[in-house]
Design a protein around this motif. Sequence first.
Motif: not given
Lengths: 128, 266
Positions: A21-34
């Motif tokens: 699975x792609x970690x949901x918390x990682x995607x959330x962090x990516x969203x914050x960076x963007x």
Amino acid sequence: MGDLGDRVNVMGPQPMAKRSEIPAAMLEAARRVLEGLAAGDATGLAALAVPSGAGELAAVAAAVMPGTYDQHRIIATARINDHHYVKARLHGPRTEAFTVQFRLGEYAGEWRVWEAMNLTGKRGAWAR
Amino acid sequence: MERMIAVDKLARPDNHILAPLERLFQARVDQGFSPTNVMPHEEDFLKARLHGIAVGEMQAMEAAGRTLFDFPDAPWEFQLDMARQVWDESRHAEIFIKLLEYVGSFLGEFVETEVLWSCTQIDDPACRVAGINRGLEGLACDVFEQIIRLAQRMGDAVIERAVDYVLADEITHVRMGSKWMRKLTEGDPARLKQAQDFQENIDNLFNFQGGRTTQEAAPQVPIEIGGRAIDFDATLTIAREARMLAGFTDEEIDRLLKAASRSAAY
């Protein structure tokens, strides 16, 4: 290659393991960076990077004209062990898209940016 | 069309993540791993190794195609061999993409680096086949032999047979490289030496800081793979038997082993 679909009823070898699975918390962090990049939030972005990655992330942020981009989209993710690369684009109504690639990994219990590259105008991360 | 193209001219889908090799190394170091290569004791060993091979086969296909294009004055039989190799490598890429699915991965799960393409950057067909066919495809013999043994220990006939099928082709590619390296440099010892030196540079590049051993000398470590706990090599091994079948001499293999135990290419 296209998804071969549900193979439960298909003859022949079945996958021996499930996809990670792609970690949901990682995607959330990516969203914050963007969002931080689009907003030109240098302080917020600095807090999202590990010390060794802060310089590269700041350099990418400095190349983004604040207020220019109002949407972002993750194009791809890929990993090296437990660190994940994210390739994404910022889009705005009046300008070309801005392409960025960064690596997220856990640091002190949080997903942080370890490196970042501005890929705008380049054919890819292999371009020198 | 341009000859000797740079790596960033290779076509890749937009949703495919590429990274320079030094960044991949850094990412591994940042996580406490050795920089150079995924090792059997790592959790994702099989997925990551098969992914590396799948993208390696794609670059090998592109490399053979570029060798065909870059040297239009080379003998016709040389061009036919390169064309045949493009076909072989494309089949290999398909096989490894299917094996990725089999082990619960997919093309694009891991990052692709440009390292193999650096081996194409030389403007002499003799050097090109020495580097790619003897250097890289020789390395492929080592890697595939190790995966076959791993599959045997896992009791997995799918991986074992699929990789054995590909290994048979790689052996012919090495032999093809040896044939053309010698034929193209006939009567020109300086050119032969240049080709051998180019191959040696590539062998050193992939020695992984001296972390390679013979199959017999590889320390065994417990790993869990495919839902089973087994003991397996802790190092990348050098496949003497497969290399002999491919036409490497004992002397060449011994030199490689010696270099592997002292090398620090990075």
